[in-house]
Design an enzyme around this catalytic site. Sequence first.
Site, PDB file in Angstrom:
ATOM      1  N   SER A  39      30.816  20.445  29.323  1.00 21.54           N
ATOM      2  CA  SER A  39      32.179  19.739  29.160  1.00 21.54           C
ATOM      3  C   SER A  39      33.259  20.438  28.203  1.00 21.54           C
ATOM      4  O   SER A  39      32.566  20.969  27.401  1.00 21.54           O
ATOM      5  CB  SER A  39      32.078  18.282  29.000  1.00 21.54           C
ATOM      6  OG  SER A  39      31.136  17.440  29.827  1.00 21.54           O
TER       7      SER A  39
HETATM    8  N1  SAH Z   1      26.951  16.753  29.123  1.00 22.43           N
HETATM    9  C1  SAH Z   1      26.824  17.917  29.717  1.00 22.43           C
HETATM   10  C2  SAH Z   1      27.795  18.229  30.739  1.00 22.43           C
HETATM   11  C3  SAH Z   1      27.403  18.050  32.041  1.00 22.43           C
HETATM   12  S1  SAH Z   1      28.149  18.436  33.444  1.00 22.43           S
HETATM   13  C4  SAH Z   1      26.853  19.105  28.733  1.00 22.43           C
HETATM   14  O1  SAH Z   1      27.224  18.560  27.353  1.00 22.43           O
HETATM   15  O2  SAH Z   1      26.752  20.290  28.729  1.00 22.43           O
HETATM   16  C5  SAH Z   1      27.513  17.079  34.290  1.00 22.43           C
HETATM   17  C6  SAH Z   1      25.788  17.143  34.754  1.00 22.43           C
HETATM   18  O3  SAH Z   1      25.568  15.961  35.398  1.00 22.43           O
HETATM   19  C7  SAH Z   1      25.382  18.482  35.327  1.00 22.43           C
HETATM   20  O4  SAH Z   1      24.673  19.050  34.820  1.00 22.43           O
HETATM   21  C8  SAH Z   1      24.754  17.702  36.657  1.00 22.43           C
HETATM   22  O5  SAH Z   1      23.736  18.514  37.235  1.00 22.43           O
HETATM   23  C9  SAH Z   1      24.169  16.296  36.222  1.00 22.43           C
HETATM   24  N2  SAH Z   1      24.281  15.256  37.073  1.00 22.43           N
HETATM   25  C10 SAH Z   1      24.976  15.157  38.199  1.00 22.43           C
HETATM   26  N3  SAH Z   1      24.705  13.799  38.934  1.00 22.43           N
HETATM   27  C11 SAH Z   1      23.677  13.287  38.025  1.00 22.43           C
HETATM   28  C12 SAH Z   1      22.691  12.278  38.238  1.00 22.43           C
HETATM   29  N4  SAH Z   1      22.492  11.653  39.466  1.00 22.43           N
HETATM   30  N5  SAH Z   1      21.761  12.090  37.087  1.00 22.43           N
HETATM   31  C13 SAH Z   1      21.607  13.076  36.275  1.00 22.43           C
HETATM   32  N6  SAH Z   1      22.281  13.793  35.988  1.00 22.43           N
HETATM   33  C14 SAH Z   1      23.406  14.160  36.898  1.00 22.43           C
END
Ligand code: SAH
Length: 220
Positions: free
Chosen positions: A67
């Site tokens: 993010s």
């Molecule tokens: N917090 C992260 C940003 C993540 S982007 C950071 O600091 O880098 C969003 C993430 O959510 C992705 O890696 C994606 O694979 C995950 N995601 C999507 N749906 C999800 C679900 N149902 N449960 C857990 N993770 C999920």
Amino acid sequence: MSSFIEGYKHRGMRRALIQQLYHKGIRDERVLRAMEQIPRHAFMDSAFVNHAYQDKAFQIGEGQTISQPYTVAFQSELLQLEPGMKVLEIGTGSGYQCAVLSVMGGQVYSIEYNQILHSRAKELLNKLGYTAQLTCGDGTEGWALHAPYDRIVVTAGAPRVPTALIEQLATNGRLVIPVGDRNRQEMLLLEKGDDETIQRSAYELFSFVPLLGQDGWVQP
Ligand code: SAH
């Protein structure tokens, strides 16, 4: 993969980033201090070190992104995380937000849907010395084993607020989640009162990758 080399250059770039976040309205000292000390470049491919301290989201592989720093700061500030609180993150991704919550003193639990990203984040957080409990699974179902949570943060865009997350939120807890369509989501804050009622406030618009799973978007 990631670059662990930390020098004056990185520290200087990070200070400049923190100033940008301050100018964009982030005021929580603990959020700013945590982000000032965490090497965001270590959570990205070493080829992109120069992008690490721009206020931009970035590809981390598997079609996912780390993010934008402003987004991480905005969500962390809205959480009002106090040291010692139990916090659940949905969407571990690179592990960067986990590190921020951990440095802020949270007892961090984080769920990632994608097995490759989960394993990578686990190894990296371990190497960098940040403490968090990680699991691979569908975060829309929460993590009942360690519930209730004082704070819950969802870092992927949801079509609605998953019911399991409301259930697993502690009394007087705060849940921060972007809800909207696949392109734009409004940041929502849900607060659970003493009588278990939910108060909902809406903030600005963001653009997250989709939250998949049972109570999320169906797989593309
Ligand atoms: N917090 C992260 C940003 C993540 S982007 C950071 O600091 O880098 C969003 C993430 O959510 C992705 O890696 C994606 O694979 C995950 N995601 C999507 N749906 C999800 C679900 N149902 N449960 C857990 N993770 C999920």
